[in-house]
Write a protein that holds these residues in place. Sequence first.
Motif, PDB file in Angstrom:
ATOM      1  N   ALA A 390      55.374  28.857 -58.070  1.00 22.58           N
ATOM      2  CA  ALA A 390      54.288  28.307 -57.266  1.00 22.58           C
ATOM      3  C   ALA A 390      54.783  27.062 -56.552  1.00 22.58           C
ATOM      4  O   ALA A 390      55.549  26.270 -57.113  1.00 22.58           O
ATOM      5  N   LEU A 391      54.331  26.922 -55.287  1.00 19.51           N
ATOM      6  CA  LEU A 391      54.684  25.769 -54.461  1.00 19.51           C
ATOM      7  C   LEU A 391      53.402  25.307 -53.778  1.00 19.51           C
ATOM      8  O   LEU A 391      52.778  26.074 -53.048  1.00 19.51           O
ATOM      9  N   LYS A 392      53.042  24.036 -54.008  1.00 19.42           N
ATOM     10  CA  LYS A 392      51.775  23.545 -53.477  1.00 19.42           C
ATOM     11  C   LYS A 392      51.925  22.089 -53.087  1.00 19.42           C
ATOM     12  O   LYS A 392      52.551  21.309 -53.806  1.00 19.42           O
ATOM     13  N   GLY A 393      51.346  21.722 -51.933  1.00 15.47           N
ATOM     14  CA  GLY A 393      51.405  20.339 -51.480  1.00 15.47           C
ATOM     15  C   GLY A 393      51.298  20.272 -49.977  1.00 15.47           C
ATOM     16  O   GLY A 393      50.576  21.059 -49.345  1.00 15.47           O
ATOM     17  N   SER A 394      52.031  19.329 -49.370  1.00 14.20           N
ATOM     18  CA  SER A 394      51.950  19.134 -47.925  1.00 14.20           C
ATOM     19  C   SER A 394      53.293  18.682 -47.388  1.00 14.20           C
ATOM     20  O   SER A 394      54.146  18.162 -48.124  1.00 14.20           O
ATOM     21  N   ILE A 395      53.475  18.867 -46.068  1.00 17.00           N
ATOM     22  CA  ILE A 395      54.670  18.423 -45.340  1.00 17.00           C
ATOM     23  C   ILE A 395      54.168  17.645 -44.134  1.00 17.00           C
ATOM     24  O   ILE A 395      53.457  18.189 -43.282  1.00 17.00           O
ATOM     25  N   ALA A 396      54.543  16.372 -44.043  1.00 18.59           N
ATOM     26  CA  ALA A 396      54.035  15.525 -42.971  1.00 18.59           C
ATOM     27  C   ALA A 396      54.532  15.978 -41.599  1.00 18.59           C
ATOM     28  O   ALA A 396      53.773  15.987 -40.632  1.00 18.59           O
ATOM     29  N   SER A 397      55.796  16.344 -41.498  1.00 23.65           N
ATOM     30  CA  SER A 397      56.370  16.812 -40.229  1.00 23.65           C
ATOM     31  C   SER A 397      57.011  18.166 -40.476  1.00 23.65           C
ATOM     32  O   SER A 397      58.196  18.252 -40.805  1.00 23.65           O
ATOM     33  N   PRO A 398      56.247  19.242 -40.330  1.00 24.35           N
ATOM     34  CA  PRO A 398      56.779  20.570 -40.681  1.00 24.35           C
ATOM     35  C   PRO A 398      57.973  20.988 -39.843  1.00 24.35           C
ATOM     36  O   PRO A 398      58.896  21.610 -40.358  1.00 24.35           O
ATOM     37  N   ARG A 399      57.976  20.667 -38.535  1.00 24.25           N
ATOM     38  CA  ARG A 399      59.085  21.100 -37.698  1.00 24.25           C
ATOM     39  C   ARG A 399      60.393  20.452 -38.126  1.00 24.25           C
ATOM     40  O   ARG A 399      61.450  21.075 -38.106  1.00 24.25           O
ATOM     41  N   ALA A 400      60.336  19.180 -38.550  1.00 24.81           N
ATOM     42  CA  ALA A 400      61.534  18.480 -39.005  1.00 24.81           C
ATOM     43  C   ALA A 400      61.747  18.603 -40.502  1.00 24.81           C
ATOM     44  O   ALA A 400      62.769  18.152 -41.018  1.00 24.81           O
ATOM     45  N   LEU A 401      60.775  19.233 -41.201  1.00 27.00           N
ATOM     46  CA  LEU A 401      60.832  19.360 -42.659  1.00 27.00           C
ATOM     47  C   LEU A 401      61.025  18.000 -43.330  1.00 27.00           C
ATOM     48  O   LEU A 401      61.831  17.833 -44.247  1.00 27.00           O
ATOM     49  N   THR A 402      60.269  17.004 -42.870  1.00 34.16           N
ATOM     50  CA  THR A 402      60.291  15.683 -43.475  1.00 34.16           C
ATOM     51  C   THR A 402      58.880  15.336 -43.936  1.00 34.16           C
ATOM     52  O   THR A 402      57.892  15.927 -43.480  1.00 34.16           O
ATOM     53  N   GLY A 403      58.828  14.365 -44.835  1.00 37.33           N
ATOM     54  CA  GLY A 403      57.539  14.011 -45.409  1.00 37.33           C
ATOM     55  C   GLY A 403      57.054  15.042 -46.406  1.00 37.33           C
ATOM     56  O   GLY A 403      55.856  15.316 -46.518  1.00 37.33           O
ATOM     57  N   ASP A 405      55.891  16.588 -49.834  1.00 32.34           N
ATOM     58  CA  ASP A 405      55.212  16.199 -51.069  1.00 32.34           C
ATOM     59  C   ASP A 405      54.695  17.477 -51.713  1.00 32.34           C
ATOM     60  O   ASP A 405      53.540  17.857 -51.558  1.00 32.34           O
ATOM     61  N   LEU A 406      55.598  18.149 -52.430  1.00 38.45           N
ATOM     62  CA  LEU A 406      55.332  19.499 -52.922  1.00 38.45           C
ATOM     63  C   LEU A 406      55.571  19.568 -54.428  1.00 38.45           C
ATOM     64  O   LEU A 406      56.568  19.034 -54.928  1.00 38.45           O
ATOM     65  N   ALA A 407      54.671  20.231 -55.109  1.00 38.91           N
ATOM     66  CA  ALA A 407      54.846  20.504 -56.537  1.00 38.91           C
ATOM     67  C   ALA A 407      55.401  21.916 -56.686  1.00 38.91           C
ATOM     68  O   ALA A 407      54.857  22.870 -56.120  1.00 38.91           O
ATOM     69  N   PHE A 408      56.484  22.050 -57.453  1.00 36.78           N
ATOM     70  CA  PHE A 408      57.112  23.356 -57.665  1.00 36.78           C
ATOM     71  C   PHE A 408      57.124  23.653 -59.155  1.00 36.78           C
ATOM     72  O   PHE A 408      57.548  22.822 -59.971  1.00 36.78           O
ATOM     73  N   VAL A 409      56.651  24.834 -59.517  1.00 38.16           N
ATOM     74  CA  VAL A 409      56.578  25.266 -60.911  1.00 38.16           C
ATOM     75  C   VAL A 409      57.190  26.659 -61.000  1.00 38.16           C
ATOM     76  O   VAL A 409      56.897  27.524 -60.165  1.00 38.16           O
ATOM     77  N   ALA A 410      58.045  26.858 -61.990  1.00 37.06           N
ATOM     78  CA  ALA A 410      58.659  28.175 -62.207  1.00 37.06           C
ATOM     79  C   ALA A 410      58.719  28.452 -63.695  1.00 37.06           C
ATOM     80  O   ALA A 410      59.069  27.561 -64.489  1.00 37.06           O
ATOM     81  N   GLY A 435      60.493  15.984 -52.747  1.00 34.68           N
ATOM     82  CA  GLY A 435      60.300  14.971 -51.719  1.00 34.68           C
ATOM     83  C   GLY A 435      61.465  14.941 -50.760  1.00 34.68           C
ATOM     84  O   GLY A 435      62.255  15.891 -50.674  1.00 34.68           O
ATOM     85  N   ASP A 436      61.606  13.860 -50.034  1.00 33.38           N
ATOM     86  CA  ASP A 436      62.644  13.722 -49.012  1.00 33.38           C
ATOM     87  C   ASP A 436      63.860  12.993 -49.563  1.00 33.38           C
ATOM     88  O   ASP A 436      63.757  12.136 -50.445  1.00 33.38           O
TER      89      ASP A 436
END
Length: 849
Positions: A390-403, A405-410, A435-436
């Motif tokens: 599972a991957l959940k959260g947000s990306i401030a600048s999706p095109r640059a893949l910066t910002g 803030d994602l939680a990853f669980v496996a 994070g970045d």
Amino acid sequence: MRARPLGPRPEPPRRRRHWGRALLLVLLVVILVPVAAGAILYATVDPNLLKPRIAAAVERATGRTLTLAGPIAWQLAPEPMLTATDVGLSNPPGASRPQMLTVRSVAIRIAWLPLLSGEVQISGLRLIGPDIRLERSAQGVPNWVFTPQGRPSGAAASAPAPAHNASGLELRAISILDGVLGWRRASGALVTVPLPTLHVAITGPGTAHATGSGLAIVADVPVRMEMQAGAGAKAGLWPASLTLAAPGAQLHATARLPAPWQVAGGRADVSVTAPDLAALHEWATLPPLHDLRAQAQFTLQTADTATLDGLRVQAGAGDLGATVPGLRLASLDVAARSTTGPIEIVAHGSLGAVPLSVQGSVGPLPALLPGALRPASVALSGTAGAATLALKGSIASPRALTGKDLAFVANIPDLAAFSPRLPALKGVALHTWIGDAPGGIALHDLVLTAPEGDLEGDATVGRAGVRPVVQATLTSRRLDLDALRRAMPRPPVRPPAPAPAASPAAAPAPAPAAKPVPPPPMISARPFDLAPLRAADADLRLTVAALRLGGADLRDVSGHLLDVGGNLAVAPFAAVLPGGPVDGTFTLDASVPDASVPDASAPIANAPNAGAPNAGAPNAGASGPPMAFTLHAPALALGPSLQGFGFAPAITGPARLDLDLHGTGASPQAIAASLRGDVGLSMVDGDISNQLLQAALGAALHDTKLPASLGAGRTRLRCVALRLRADGGRASVRTFAIDTSRVSITGGGSVDLGAETFDLHLQPRVLLGSVDAGAPVAITGPWRAPKIAEQRGANGRVALVIGNGRGADVCGPALSVARGGQAGPVPPPRPQEHGIQPGDILRLLRHHG
């Protein structure tokens, strides 16, 4: 009398002929008058004199300057035609070049009959060699929007041109041959598309219906165009459609506009089909997906903006093994219901034999478009076989893949199920925040657990310039390296190659004489693989509370590994072994690949002891990366340490160990052959099993014909002292002493680590009752087959020395040298004997023979 037929009375033949002549005369007038007028115009008017008037008319209509550099000519038949060469239409101020349009040749055909009513109908416009440049100004105004003179600036876009010109000027057909269309992207890059042919036909009153077809060359790929506009208008909307077809793909777009040239308020539907994306490799590197279908619906706001009303992209099977080995896509479904809503994703595939599925949402769509400044949310979950992710959260600048803030669980029940190249770890669980990091990602609050151990901490994986960089600070409560080593995949066993079948007719060849094969060196000559050290930089700090290694349980293990460009340093590292604490450092500088390192299998003619079993090993002159190793164990209990590593405690007692070694080489054997530095070992008040003592000293005692049978049980060790000084791979014995309650051995000599040979001279001494006796012995030759022989005097006899059972106490001086002059404990003196007993001397002489 005949009856008169019913119906109107037929006109006399003369009257019918009169109306026929009249109609013919009208037709002659209609046809001949324009022809005559055209002939007079052609004969009396020079079209080049009309250039100023034509340029002025175009400038009034467009607000641009028309350049007619070439000559203008008339043509009468079959229709009036005006031709011109070297024509240009200017760009607005601030454009990238002076002219928006340049044309090598223009031909304008004018219809005859509309001229009678004063209407100028251009039945055909042919442009040969047009070069069209479309772009926007710094303020975003497109150069294809014209501003007629007398109209306020900016009104052109909002007030569309009428479909029918009030002056009666109408255009019926346009043809383009050998043209080029260019436009500038927002980045400033220029894109050009050749237009070999383009034909547009306009029928009906005004511009009610237009059809067209053409051919464009996009990235060397021919694209055929079909277009239609104005047919089937309903509810006051003006329809238009465009179809682009290229090998492997087709795009079809339909639109309904309020009026020709008026976009605002219209709607558009776009559909794309591509049976095989691999066929579009000339345009871009695309994944080899099949049966791609995409549909999108838009509400048009202006010529540049639109609101998405719906989007759906579907794809069938595709082999993605070039991206991830073994990865295959079975189906993909991406849908967005509006511009402000999320993009929903459902995908199914496999990784090898492991089924994969992903579902969830990202978006909204505007956050993923170029130039977007808003963040995008991510909520994805999936399965990989029995594993869940599972991957959940947000990306401030999706095109640059910066910002990020994602939680990853496996949660992975079996890691090896994904690939046989992965460790066979069961019940793996991972949780982290992504994070970045400069050029990569950061893993915060990382928690990794498995039955073999756990890890917690922070890590980053990024780039510094062109080099990958890995940084981590990790702690572990428990780590079982033995279990991890057992879980590592084993290399596949290759079956032996079948022996070639012997020819039945060939006579058996005599077997060549077998040459003796020297045994391999005891120290491995296999070259190190140092390329991974230069492939990336690393800064790793690790602390493990309980570590299992080699069957031993270590505590409080810590270390700092730093690798910069292949310059590796593990400094410091420390651990508490079962017998006590140890600490040290290790460095290896592989930053510069050394091509002068010789092949480990090549013989060295000048190696020491050439002809010995290991004479072909690299010598101290071999070049390679420099290495340094230090180790310090101030009080290591040998018994628990041996037991901790799974060995019988054949020797017990507190030992001090100091190593400070340096070497250079591309293999362990090459480094050993170049070692320099010191090794010190000392121990006081321990014991040793007689079996081990017999194995170590029995041969030397037997060759000196001293009593060699030590019996069962254990023997007290008063001291053990050893100090080696290595220089160029030859280790000189500065001191060597083993003193027990029954046997004492001292000596010196050297050990050649490159040639793997001994050159030792020992003085064993045996205590028998009140008598001690000793005889010198030499140990020479290779390590695998050393030669042990008595040292004889000039008369050829063994020099047997008999003492009073006490002898000189060797422990004190030897321990001082072994410790490098540092203070430490020494054993108490031997108990005093009461003189030499004759019986003991007789027993010793009888045994010695």
